[in-house]
Write a protein that holds these residues in place. Structure first.
Motif, PDB file in Angstrom:
ATOM      1  N   ALA A 192       0.821  -1.214   0.000  1.00  0.00           N
ATOM      2  CA  ALA A 192       0.000   0.000   0.000  1.00  0.00           C
ATOM      3  C   ALA A 192       0.855   1.265   0.000  1.00  0.00           C
ATOM      4  O   ALA A 192       0.315   2.376   0.052  1.00  0.00           O
ATOM      5  N   HIS A 193       2.179   1.091  -0.064  1.00  0.00           N
ATOM      6  CA  HIS A 193       3.097   2.239  -0.066  1.00  0.00           C
ATOM      7  C   HIS A 193       4.087   2.062  -1.216  1.00  0.00           C
ATOM      8  O   HIS A 193       5.290   1.830  -0.996  1.00  0.00           O
ATOM      9  N   PRO A 194       3.603   2.161  -2.450  1.00  0.00           N
ATOM     10  CA  PRO A 194       4.434   1.826  -3.625  1.00  0.00           C
ATOM     11  C   PRO A 194       5.688   2.674  -3.787  1.00  0.00           C
ATOM     12  O   PRO A 194       6.661   2.213  -4.380  1.00  0.00           O
ATOM     13  N   LEU A 195       5.684   3.888  -3.259  1.00  0.00           N
ATOM     14  CA  LEU A 195       6.872   4.732  -3.405  1.00  0.00           C
ATOM     15  C   LEU A 195       8.062   4.171  -2.644  1.00  0.00           C
ATOM     16  O   LEU A 195       9.216   4.431  -2.993  1.00  0.00           O
ATOM     17  N   LEU A 196       7.781   3.398  -1.584  1.00  0.00           N
ATOM     18  CA  LEU A 196       8.875   2.837  -0.786  1.00  0.00           C
ATOM     19  C   LEU A 196       9.440   1.557  -1.396  1.00  0.00           C
ATOM     20  O   LEU A 196      10.600   1.199  -1.136  1.00  0.00           O
ATOM     21  N   LEU A 197       8.649   0.865  -2.192  1.00  0.00           N
ATOM     22  CA  LEU A 197       9.034  -0.470  -2.669  1.00  0.00           C
ATOM     23  C   LEU A 197      10.396  -0.524  -3.365  1.00  0.00           C
ATOM     24  O   LEU A 197      11.138  -1.498  -3.165  1.00  0.00           O
ATOM     25  N   PRO A 198      10.776   0.462  -4.195  1.00  0.00           N
ATOM     26  CA  PRO A 198      12.108   0.364  -4.834  1.00  0.00           C
ATOM     27  C   PRO A 198      13.262   0.437  -3.852  1.00  0.00           C
ATOM     28  O   PRO A 198      14.395   0.090  -4.203  1.00  0.00           O
ATOM     29  N   PHE A 199      12.994   0.864  -2.623  1.00  0.00           N
ATOM     30  CA  PHE A 199      14.063   1.085  -1.654  1.00  0.00           C
ATOM     31  C   PHE A 199      14.144  -0.003  -0.586  1.00  0.00           C
ATOM     32  O   PHE A 199      14.920   0.132   0.373  1.00  0.00           O
ATOM     33  N   ILE A 200      13.368  -1.070  -0.716  1.00  0.00           N
ATOM     34  CA  ILE A 200      13.446  -2.187   0.219  1.00  0.00           C
ATOM     35  C   ILE A 200      13.635  -3.469  -0.581  1.00  0.00           C
ATOM     36  O   ILE A 200      13.287  -3.525  -1.765  1.00  0.00           O
ATOM     37  N   PRO A 201      14.192  -4.518   0.028  1.00  0.00           N
ATOM     38  CA  PRO A 201      14.336  -5.786  -0.699  1.00  0.00           C
ATOM     39  C   PRO A 201      12.971  -6.312  -1.139  1.00  0.00           C
ATOM     40  O   PRO A 201      11.970  -6.143  -0.434  1.00  0.00           O
ATOM     41  N   THR A 202      12.929  -6.936  -2.298  1.00  0.00           N
ATOM     42  CA  THR A 202      11.683  -7.509  -2.791  1.00  0.00           C
ATOM     43  C   THR A 202      11.193  -8.588  -1.832  1.00  0.00           C
ATOM     44  O   THR A 202      11.929  -9.505  -1.478  1.00  0.00           O
ATOM     45  N   PHE A 203       9.940  -8.447  -1.414  1.00  0.00           N
ATOM     46  CA  PHE A 203       9.327  -9.413  -0.505  1.00  0.00           C
ATOM     47  C   PHE A 203       8.789 -10.583  -1.327  1.00  0.00           C
ATOM     48  O   PHE A 203       7.901 -10.421  -2.160  1.00  0.00           O
ATOM     49  N   LYS A 229      19.472  -0.270  -0.073  1.00  0.00           N
ATOM     50  CA  LYS A 229      18.158  -0.687   0.406  1.00  0.00           C
ATOM     51  C   LYS A 229      17.998  -0.323   1.878  1.00  0.00           C
ATOM     52  O   LYS A 229      18.972  -0.308   2.641  1.00  0.00           O
ATOM     53  N   LEU A 230      16.760  -0.056   2.260  1.00  0.00           N
ATOM     54  CA  LEU A 230      16.395   0.102   3.654  1.00  0.00           C
ATOM     55  C   LEU A 230      15.925  -1.263   4.153  1.00  0.00           C
ATOM     56  O   LEU A 230      15.088  -1.907   3.502  1.00  0.00           O
ATOM     57  N   ILE A 231      16.462  -1.728   5.278  1.00  0.00           N
ATOM     58  CA  ILE A 231      16.180  -3.088   5.741  1.00  0.00           C
ATOM     59  C   ILE A 231      15.894  -3.100   7.249  1.00  0.00           C
ATOM     60  O   ILE A 231      16.051  -2.083   7.923  1.00  0.00           O
ATOM     61  N   ASP A 232      15.490  -4.265   7.741  1.00  0.00           N
ATOM     62  CA  ASP A 232      15.279  -4.542   9.166  1.00  0.00           C
ATOM     63  C   ASP A 232      14.072  -3.776   9.716  1.00  0.00           C
ATOM     64  O   ASP A 232      14.200  -2.660  10.241  1.00  0.00           O
ATOM     65  N   PHE A 233      12.915  -4.429   9.628  1.00  0.00           N
ATOM     66  CA  PHE A 233      11.659  -3.774  10.014  1.00  0.00           C
ATOM     67  C   PHE A 233      10.944  -4.499  11.147  1.00  0.00           C
ATOM     68  O   PHE A 233       9.714  -4.520  11.203  1.00  0.00           O
ATOM     69  N   ALA A 234      11.697  -5.085  12.059  1.00  0.00           N
ATOM     70  CA  ALA A 234      11.090  -5.770  13.204  1.00  0.00           C
ATOM     71  C   ALA A 234      10.378  -4.784  14.125  1.00  0.00           C
ATOM     72  O   ALA A 234       9.465  -5.169  14.872  1.00  0.00           O
ATOM     73  N   HIS A 235      10.791  -3.514  14.066  1.00  0.00           N
ATOM     74  CA  HIS A 235      10.203  -2.499  14.947  1.00  0.00           C
ATOM     75  C   HIS A 235       9.693  -1.325  14.115  1.00  0.00           C
ATOM     76  O   HIS A 235       9.913  -0.153  14.451  1.00  0.00           O
ATOM     77  N   ALA A 236       9.022  -1.651  13.024  1.00  0.00           N
ATOM     78  CA  ALA A 236       8.514  -0.630  12.097  1.00  0.00           C
ATOM     79  C   ALA A 236       7.005  -0.726  11.982  1.00  0.00           C
ATOM     80  O   ALA A 236       6.430  -1.819  12.015  1.00  0.00           O
ATOM     81  N   GLN A 237       6.369   0.423  11.835  1.00  0.00           N
ATOM     82  CA  GLN A 237       4.923   0.458  11.610  1.00  0.00           C
ATOM     83  C   GLN A 237       4.533   1.798  10.992  1.00  0.00           C
ATOM     84  O   GLN A 237       5.265   2.778  11.091  1.00  0.00           O
ATOM     85  N   PHE A 289      24.248  -0.860   2.079  1.00  0.00           N
ATOM     86  CA  PHE A 289      25.015  -0.392   0.924  1.00  0.00           C
ATOM     87  C   PHE A 289      25.737  -1.590   0.308  1.00  0.00           C
ATOM     88  O   PHE A 289      26.394  -2.347   1.024  1.00  0.00           O
ATOM     89  N   VAL A 290      25.638  -1.742  -0.998  1.00  0.00           N
ATOM     90  CA  VAL A 290      26.360  -2.802  -1.700  1.00  0.00           C
ATOM     91  C   VAL A 290      26.970  -2.214  -2.963  1.00  0.00           C
ATOM     92  O   VAL A 290      26.297  -1.484  -3.702  1.00  0.00           O
ATOM     93  N   TYR A 291      28.251  -2.514  -3.217  1.00  0.00           N
ATOM     94  CA  TYR A 291      28.835  -2.162  -4.514  1.00  0.00           C
ATOM     95  C   TYR A 291      29.837  -3.237  -4.922  1.00  0.00           C
ATOM     96  O   TYR A 291      30.335  -4.002  -4.089  1.00  0.00           O
ATOM     97  N   GLU A 292      30.106  -3.302  -6.200  1.00  0.00           N
ATOM     98  CA  GLU A 292      30.973  -4.342  -6.741  1.00  0.00           C
ATOM     99  C   GLU A 292      32.427  -4.095  -6.355  1.00  0.00           C
ATOM    100  O   GLU A 292      32.990  -3.034  -6.610  1.00  0.00           O
ATOM    101  N   GLY A 293      33.040  -5.100  -5.724  1.00  0.00           N
ATOM    102  CA  GLY A 293      34.416  -4.976  -5.279  1.00  0.00           C
ATOM    103  C   GLY A 293      35.441  -5.541  -6.244  1.00  0.00           C
ATOM    104  O   GLY A 293      36.633  -5.275  -6.118  1.00  0.00           O
TER     105      GLY A 293
END
Length: 353
Positions: free
Chosen positions: A50-61, A316-324, A270-274
């Protein structure tokens, strides 16, 4: 969403995590991450539709798994269909199978810090592996927020996390380095030692590494992540990578400013090719794709479009155990405070290098 089946025997330990709890798994292709979690994190991922603007910034569920204590019973439920992980030779998807959640009586226990240990749960969330497109991913986990506990946290946990924030950069800057992995090349023995490198050529930085910095020294941590002293990545390429991270961070900031939420202890990944050659190939592939798109406005999808693409960088933004989501309570200033300081720090790296 396409149906996907796993066999239980295909789940292996996930070794690319830069921080977080033990017990994270993956399939043998490395395409997904299976992360033990609480119901609250599942609920949050399911709510992001229900929050499509955020979807590109989190891992695909992808879905959820029930990791039962009985080895022969392991099931998965995707967003649109269930997935089975049997031990049998043939993996057969099970449609609309309910998650097998135990309803044993809940016994209240005094809170105790986990210290990164595997959490006790039968629940797991299945996400895309953000590092999968990279040959030798350099990975950084940055925990956001000066306040690290949610409203449900008991007093002992609040006191513990407040103390961590006071003693690290979390309090003054709203973020701290939670851990990272950087590709240094294959370990070479020197007097029987490997110069702090793992067998696969990575240098590992745990949570204690990030906790040593102050607001005035935290820049060194990012310099270590981008290997500035070693100059492992060409300066021109490195400037492009950091600028791309900045573009992503600014875009994420705009999204979070438009949402009403509270995301305590969320992290930036953050991930980049090493690998130098892989990075050159990734930049070249991007140029070829841009040229193809520019020369063919009616570009149609082909089988090649489904081929795994190599990566330059990802955020990506991650770790949502304490998110609402918190309608009516305004934007998440705690999260945005840290995000703003991360942006300032990266801007400083670009202008000085």
């Amino acid at each position: 969403m396409a149906q996907k089946s796993f066999r239980k025997s295909q789940l292996i330990a996930f070794n690319n995590a830069a921080a977080g709890h033990d017990g994270v798994l993956s399939d043998r292709t490395g395409a997904v991450v299976v992360k033990p979690c609480c119901q609250a994190e599942i609920d949050f991922y399911q709510s992001t539709a229900a929050h499509p603007l955020l979807l590109p910034f989190i891992p695909t569920f992808i879905g959820t798994l029930t990791l039962n204590t009985q080895p022969e019973v392991v099931s998965a439920l995707t967003a649109s269909a269930a997935v089975s992980l049997p031990d049998a030779d043939q993996a057969t998807p099970i449609v609309d199978a309910p998650p097998a959640i135990s309803h044993a009586p809940v016994v209240e226990k005094a809170w105790a810090p986990s210290n990164g240990a595997k959490i006790t749960t039968d629940l797991a969330i299945v996400l895309e592996n953000v590092a999968a497109p990279f040959k030798k991913p350099n990975i950084l986990d940055v925990k956001l927020g000066a306040r690290l506990w949610d409203d449900q946290a008991p007093p002992a946990k609040r006191a513990k996390l407040d103390k961590v924030a006071e003693e690290t950069t979390s309090k003054p800057l709203g973020f701290r380095i939670a851990g990272m992995r950087t590709w240094q090349g294959q370990a070479t023995a020197t007097d029987g030692k490997t110069n702090g490198l793992s067998d696969d050529g990575y240098k590992l930085y745990d949570k204690n590494y990030g906790r040593q910095f102050s607001a005035s020294t935290i820049r060194q941590g990012f310099e270590d992540f981008f290997l500035l002293e070693k100059a492992a990545v060409a300066k021109g390429s490195l400037r492009k990578i950091i600028n791309r991270f900045l573009e992503d961070l600014e875009a994420l900031k705009l999204v979070l400013e438009s949402e009403e939420s509270r995301m305590y202890s969320a992290s930036l990944l953050f991930v980049y090719e090493g690998d130098q050659e892989a990075l050159k190939d990734a930049f070249l592939a991007e140029k070829e794709d841009e040229a193809l798109t520019a020369g063919n406005d009616t570009h149609e999808e082909s089988d090649d479009d489904d081929e795994p693409k190599s990566g330059v960088q990802a955020l990506k933004l991650i770790d949502f155990a304490h998110a609402q989501w918190t309608p009516g309570q305004g934007r998440d200033e705690n999260l945005l405070h840290g995000l703003g300081h991360v942006i300032e720090l990266l801007e400083g790296l670009v202008t000085s290098k």
